[in-house]
Motif scaffolding. Structure first.
Motif, PDB file in Angstrom:
ATOM      1  N   GLY A  63       0.698  -1.169  -0.039  1.00 37.45           N
ATOM      2  CA  GLY A  63      -0.115   0.130  -0.136  1.00 37.45           C
ATOM      3  C   GLY A  63       0.908   0.967   0.010  1.00 37.45           C
ATOM      4  O   GLY A  63       0.223   2.335   0.079  1.00 37.45           O
ATOM      5  N   SER A  64       1.955   1.096   0.021  1.00 34.93           N
ATOM      6  CA  SER A  64       3.062   2.435  -0.053  1.00 34.93           C
ATOM      7  C   SER A  64       2.678   3.295  -1.366  1.00 34.93           C
ATOM      8  O   SER A  64       3.014   4.295  -1.359  1.00 34.93           O
ATOM      9  CB  SER A  64       4.651   2.208   0.257  1.00 34.93           C
ATOM     10  N   ARG A  65       2.559   2.473  -2.385  1.00 32.50           N
ATOM     11  CA  ARG A  65       2.250   3.322  -3.728  1.00 32.50           C
ATOM     12  C   ARG A  65       0.842   2.991  -4.321  1.00 32.50           C
ATOM     13  O   ARG A  65       0.802   2.569  -5.395  1.00 32.50           O
ATOM     14  CB  ARG A  65       3.594   2.847  -4.721  1.00 32.50           C
ATOM     15  N   VAL A  66      -0.206   3.085  -3.462  1.00 31.04           N
ATOM     16  CA  VAL A  66      -1.586   3.169  -4.153  1.00 31.04           C
ATOM     17  C   VAL A  66      -1.784   3.959  -5.175  1.00 31.04           C
ATOM     18  O   VAL A  66      -2.318   3.808  -6.167  1.00 31.04           O
ATOM     19  CB  VAL A  66      -2.380   3.099  -2.836  1.00 31.04           C
ATOM     20  N   LEU A  67      -1.489   5.588  -4.709  1.00 28.58           N
ATOM     21  CA  LEU A  67      -1.875   6.497  -5.758  1.00 28.58           C
ATOM     22  C   LEU A  67      -0.654   6.805  -6.372  1.00 28.58           C
ATOM     23  O   LEU A  67       0.430   6.487  -6.178  1.00 28.58           O
ATOM     24  CB  LEU A  67      -2.139   7.777  -4.980  1.00 28.58           C
ATOM     25  N   ALA A  68      -0.560   7.570  -7.560  1.00 28.83           N
ATOM     26  CA  ALA A  68       0.516   8.094  -8.462  1.00 28.83           C
ATOM     27  C   ALA A  68       1.014   9.018  -7.689  1.00 28.83           C
ATOM     28  O   ALA A  68       0.507   9.810  -6.918  1.00 28.83           O
ATOM     29  CB  ALA A  68      -0.065   8.186  -9.823  1.00 28.83           C
ATOM     30  N   PRO A  69       2.247   9.112  -7.865  1.00 25.56           N
ATOM     31  CA  PRO A  69       2.972  10.183  -7.242  1.00 25.56           C
ATOM     32  C   PRO A  69       2.457  11.542  -7.622  1.00 25.56           C
ATOM     33  O   PRO A  69       2.009  11.865  -8.853  1.00 25.56           O
ATOM     34  CB  PRO A  69       4.503  10.234  -7.434  1.00 25.56           C
ATOM     35  N   LEU A  70       2.268  12.503  -6.675  1.00 26.51           N
ATOM     36  CA  LEU A  70       1.768  13.856  -7.045  1.00 26.51           C
ATOM     37  C   LEU A  70       2.612  15.006  -7.277  1.00 26.51           C
ATOM     38  O   LEU A  70       3.825  14.598  -7.115  1.00 26.51           O
ATOM     39  CB  LEU A  70       0.825  14.586  -5.747  1.00 26.51           C
ATOM     40  N   ARG A  71       2.130  15.656  -8.661  1.00 23.04           N
ATOM     41  CA  ARG A  71       3.169  16.400  -9.063  1.00 23.04           C
ATOM     42  C   ARG A  71       2.724  18.046  -8.797  1.00 23.04           C
ATOM     43  O   ARG A  71       1.523  18.395  -8.672  1.00 23.04           O
ATOM     44  CB  ARG A  71       3.201  16.398 -10.727  1.00 23.04           C
ATOM     45  N   SER A  72       3.673  18.762  -8.408  1.00 23.73           N
ATOM     46  CA  SER A  72       3.394  20.089  -7.893  1.00 23.73           C
ATOM     47  C   SER A  72       4.295  20.997  -8.468  1.00 23.73           C
ATOM     48  O   SER A  72       5.591  20.737  -8.872  1.00 23.73           O
ATOM     49  CB  SER A  72       3.329  20.349  -6.536  1.00 23.73           C
ATOM     50  N   ASP A  73       3.909  22.365  -8.747  1.00 24.71           N
ATOM     51  CA  ASP A  73       4.895  23.299  -9.350  1.00 24.71           C
ATOM     52  C   ASP A  73       5.327  24.233  -8.170  1.00 24.71           C
ATOM     53  O   ASP A  73       5.993  25.156  -8.466  1.00 24.71           O
ATOM     54  CB  ASP A  73       4.141  24.320 -10.560  1.00 24.71           C
ATOM     55  N   LEU A  74       5.052  23.843  -7.006  1.00 21.77           N
ATOM     56  CA  LEU A  74       5.479  24.762  -5.982  1.00 21.77           C
ATOM     57  C   LEU A  74       6.963  24.426  -5.529  1.00 21.77           C
ATOM     58  O   LEU A  74       7.542  23.257  -5.606  1.00 21.77           O
ATOM     59  CB  LEU A  74       4.623  24.550  -4.792  1.00 21.77           C
ATOM     60  N   GLN A  75       7.782  25.418  -5.100  1.00 25.69           N
ATOM     61  CA  GLN A  75       9.114  25.055  -4.804  1.00 25.69           C
ATOM     62  C   GLN A  75       9.132  24.809  -3.109  1.00 25.69           C
ATOM     63  O   GLN A  75       8.404  25.423  -2.597  1.00 25.69           O
ATOM     64  CB  GLN A  75       9.933  26.273  -5.007  1.00 25.69           C
ATOM     65  N   THR A  76      10.096  23.904  -2.818  1.00 25.89           N
ATOM     66  CA  THR A  76      10.148  23.494  -1.550  1.00 25.89           C
ATOM     67  C   THR A  76      10.492  24.866  -0.746  1.00 25.89           C
ATOM     68  O   THR A  76       9.992  24.965   0.413  1.00 25.89           O
ATOM     69  CB  THR A  76      11.357  22.592  -1.402  1.00 25.89           C
TER      70      THR A  76
END
Length: 99
Positions: A63-76
């Motif tokens: 269950g660690s990768r149930v969803l696809a990784p989320l992509r964001s345009d925000l900078q850390t």
């Protein structure tokens, strides 16, 4: 009168517990452990199969990768700066008083 009744009940309970222990003593004779298994595979075949198991299994927790990784345009750095500002302004509770 109560002491005699209590003593009699205790003695009866002790006798019943001892009798149940004696009745169960014959169940542990070891005959159920006398099973013999005749395998047709050699020790080397079993060891080779055991060595292949980690190669066919996933090392990720279930269950660690149930969803696809989320992509964001925000900078850390901008997210951290916003968090620091929110903490400084009291919008985010912190410490033990954050109940």
């Amino acid at each position: 009168m109560n002491a005699k009744l209590l003593f009699a009940a205790t003695a009866l309970a002790a006798i019943a517990a001892a009798a149940s222990g004696i009745a169960q003593a014959d169940e542990a004779d070891g005959s159920q452990f006398a099973l013999r298994i005749d395998g047709s595979r050699t020790r080397a075949e079993v060891a080779a199969e055991a060595a292949r198991v980690p190669l066919t299994r996933s090392q990720e927790p279930a269950g660690s990768r149930v969803l696809a990784p989320l992509r964001s345009d925000l900078q850390t750095q901008s997210v951290r700066a916003q968090a620091i500002d929110a903490l400084r302004l009291g919008k985010i509770p912190s410490g033990e008083r954050s109940l």
